[in-house]
Design a protein around this motif. Structure first.
Motif, PDB file in Angstrom:
ATOM      1  N   SER A  86     -12.667 -18.393   9.044  1.00  0.00           N
ATOM      2  CA  SER A  86     -11.312 -18.345   9.615  1.00  0.00           C
ATOM      3  C   SER A  86     -10.292 -18.845   8.607  1.00  0.00           C
ATOM      4  N   ASP A 179      -5.550 -21.759  16.991  1.00  0.00           N
ATOM      5  CA  ASP A 179      -6.756 -21.871  16.173  1.00  0.00           C
ATOM      6  C   ASP A 179      -7.833 -22.557  17.017  1.00  0.00           C
ATOM      7  N   TYR A 182     -12.774 -25.101  17.661  1.00  0.00           N
ATOM      8  CA  TYR A 182     -13.638 -26.010  18.427  1.00  0.00           C
ATOM      9  C   TYR A 182     -13.632 -25.705  19.929  1.00  0.00           C
ATOM     10  N   THR A 205     -13.909 -19.180  14.923  1.00  0.00           N
ATOM     11  CA  THR A 205     -14.860 -19.222  13.809  1.00  0.00           C
ATOM     12  C   THR A 205     -16.280 -19.312  14.352  1.00  0.00           C
ATOM     13  N   SER A 207     -18.383 -20.987  12.586  1.00  0.00           N
ATOM     14  CA  SER A 207     -18.898 -22.111  11.778  1.00  0.00           C
ATOM     15  C   SER A 207     -19.362 -23.295  12.613  1.00  0.00           C
ATOM     16  N   LYS A 208     -18.854 -23.419  13.827  1.00  0.00           N
ATOM     17  CA  LYS A 208     -19.117 -24.646  14.593  1.00  0.00           C
ATOM     18  C   LYS A 208     -20.130 -24.380  15.706  1.00  0.00           C
ATOM     19  N   ARG A 216     -20.094 -17.819   6.777  1.00  0.00           N
ATOM     20  CA  ARG A 216     -18.661 -17.546   6.719  1.00  0.00           C
ATOM     21  C   ARG A 216     -18.241 -16.363   7.600  1.00  0.00           C
TER      22      ARG A 216
HETATM   23  C1  LIG Z   1      -9.109 -26.251  13.014  1.00  0.00           C
HETATM   24  C2  LIG Z   1      -9.914 -25.502  12.012  1.00  0.00           C
HETATM   25  N1  LIG Z   1      -9.613 -24.228  11.770  1.00  0.00           N
HETATM   26  C3  LIG Z   1     -10.295 -23.489  10.886  1.00  0.00           C
HETATM   27  C4  LIG Z   1     -11.355 -24.030  10.181  1.00  0.00           C
HETATM   28  C5  LIG Z   1     -12.064 -23.182   9.156  1.00  0.00           C
HETATM   29  O1  LIG Z   1     -13.275 -22.706   9.589  1.00  0.00           O
HETATM   30  P1  LIG Z   1     -14.088 -21.607   8.798  1.00  0.00           P
HETATM   31  O2  LIG Z   1     -13.308 -21.212   7.586  1.00  0.00           O
HETATM   32  O3  LIG Z   1     -15.388 -22.241   8.479  1.00  0.00           O
HETATM   33  O4  LIG Z   1     -14.227 -20.453   9.752  1.00  0.00           O
HETATM   34  C6  LIG Z   1     -11.715 -25.355  10.392  1.00  0.00           C
HETATM   35  C7  LIG Z   1     -12.813 -25.941   9.632  1.00  0.00           C
HETATM   36  O5  LIG Z   1     -13.207 -27.062   9.732  1.00  0.00           O
HETATM   37  C8  LIG Z   1     -10.972 -26.111  11.315  1.00  0.00           C
HETATM   38  O6  LIG Z   1     -11.240 -27.403  11.540  1.00  0.00           O
END
Ligand SMILES: Cc1ncc(COP(=O)(O)O)c(C=O)c1O
Length: 349
Positions: A86, A179, A182, A205, A207-208, A216
């Motif tokens: 993201s 965004d 989380y 994302t 990622s979490k 990614r």
């Molecule tokens: C609020 C927030 N947005 C976006 C991201 C980016 O996530 P990613 O690039 O891993 O998808 C993070 C990463 O910690 C985040 O805390």
């Protein structure tokens, strides 16, 4: 800087990522809000299927993945686009959607000010209140594109959907980027509002909550016009922005809803457990709806706690300077990791 570097870019400030130690096995890593759980087995299977096809470019339209994500949210493929994390998506947003500047909180995701500077956006920073909460009404009369991490980064505190709705309605001609990195850990997603508001762009994302940080994959969810704009800029840089392994693995991860629910359920349980244990030790802990908490104590400074935990092979995050200097941000791990963390903190203080 080399003599070839454009000096107009001399004053860039770079983002500082959390530490990524090479020797992962010797640390309990609770510093970058990753999932402590591996990706779903189906995601791994799907990813592996692509290894022998790495001689071929990936699908630039990411059709299979986009369609799976759209199905998951009961939307159409035209409402979804995918990115190399993201962060890539957010950088495009700062680049193309912010002619009137940007508005965000003083304590929020650290990349927002970095992108604002790279793309020379005028910035309005609105401070969180004393309890680290956002007063959404302060955003109503601002003209710039709003970047709202919900739950907020660093604090983990979430805004209810009615506040997001009020923000969208306060100025239908201003884009609001929510965004939701989380969101799966306990907040209502604004994705349900996409059909009703054409000034909303939701950023997510994998990622979490989907254990896919290393692969990614970021997701844009919005009306079809905004998605077309994002794809236009994507095609100006790198239409093959997501590799085959990630595209296919991510499709598997979205299909495996059972594993997704199990992992996030476990994180929510461990978060509430950690909150209670730290409160018993006299810590102030934010009311986080995320996979991390922000915690501080009169007994020890944020920096000292970070250093001492690190010496004890537990990595958490400390932000130097600013209003959260006296806190540490702790990513929620497994129950076992949480118990080790609590034990170490008890000994330290
Ligand atoms: C609020 C927030 N947005 C976006 C991201 C980016 O996530 P990613 O690039 O891993 O998808 C993070 C990463 O910690 C985040 O805390």
């Amino acid at each position: 800087m080399s003599r070839f570097y454009d000096e107009k870019l001399n004053d860039l400030t770079t983002y500082t990522p959390g530490e990524q130690p090479q020797d992962l096995s010797s640390f309990i890593k609770l510093n970058t809000n990753e999932s402590p759980f591996p990706p779903s087995k189906l995601a791994i299977e799907r990813a592996e299927e692509e290894l022998e096809k790495l001689n071929l470019y990936p699908d630039p339209e990411a059709k299979a993945l986009v369609s799976e994500i759209a199905k998951f949210y009961d939307l159409k493929s035209e409402n979804v686009a995918v990115f190399n994390g993201s962060d890539e998506l957010l950088s495009f947003c700062f680049q193309i959607f912010c002619p009137n500047g940007v508005v965000f909180a003083d304590i929020t995701y650290g990349f927002y000010p970095v992108y604002a500077k790279v793309f020379k956006r005028e910035v309005i920073v609105l401070p969180l209140d004393q309890d680290f909460r956002i007063n959404v009404e302060e955003y109503f009369d601002k003209l710039g594109t709003v970047f709202l991490a919900n739950p907020n980064a660093t604090t983990g505190i979430a805004l209810p959907l009615c506040d997001i709705r009020a923000l969208l309605e306060s100025n239908p001609n201003r884009l609001v980027v929510v965004d939701e990195a989380y969101v799966d850990f306990g907040t209502e997603s604004a994705v349900t509002l996409v059909k009703d508001y054409d000034n909303l762009l939701v950023v997510q994302t994998m990622s979490k909550s989907r254990s896919f940080a290393g692969a990614r994959l970021g997701v844009a969810i919005s009306n079809s016009e905004i998605i077309k704009d994002l794809n236009r800029i994507r095609y100006c840089f790198n239409p093959y922005n997501i590799n085959r392994v990630t595209l296919s693995g991510a499709t598997g991860a979205f299909l495996d809803k059972e594993y997704f629910d199990k992992c996030r359920g476990e994180i929510i349980k461990n978060r509430e457990y950690l909150k209670e244990e730290l409160k018993k030790l006299g810590f102030f802990v934010t009311d986080s709806a995320s996979n991390f908490i922000l915690a501080g104590s009169d007994k020890i400074s944020g920096e000292e706690l970070y250093e001492k935990l690190k010496a004890n092979k537990v990595l958490v995050r400390h932000f130097k300077g600013g209003r959260v200097e006296n806190f540490v941000r702790i990513t929620i791990g497994t129950r076992e990791q949480t118990d080790v963390l609590i034990d170490k903190i008890k000994k330290i203080i």
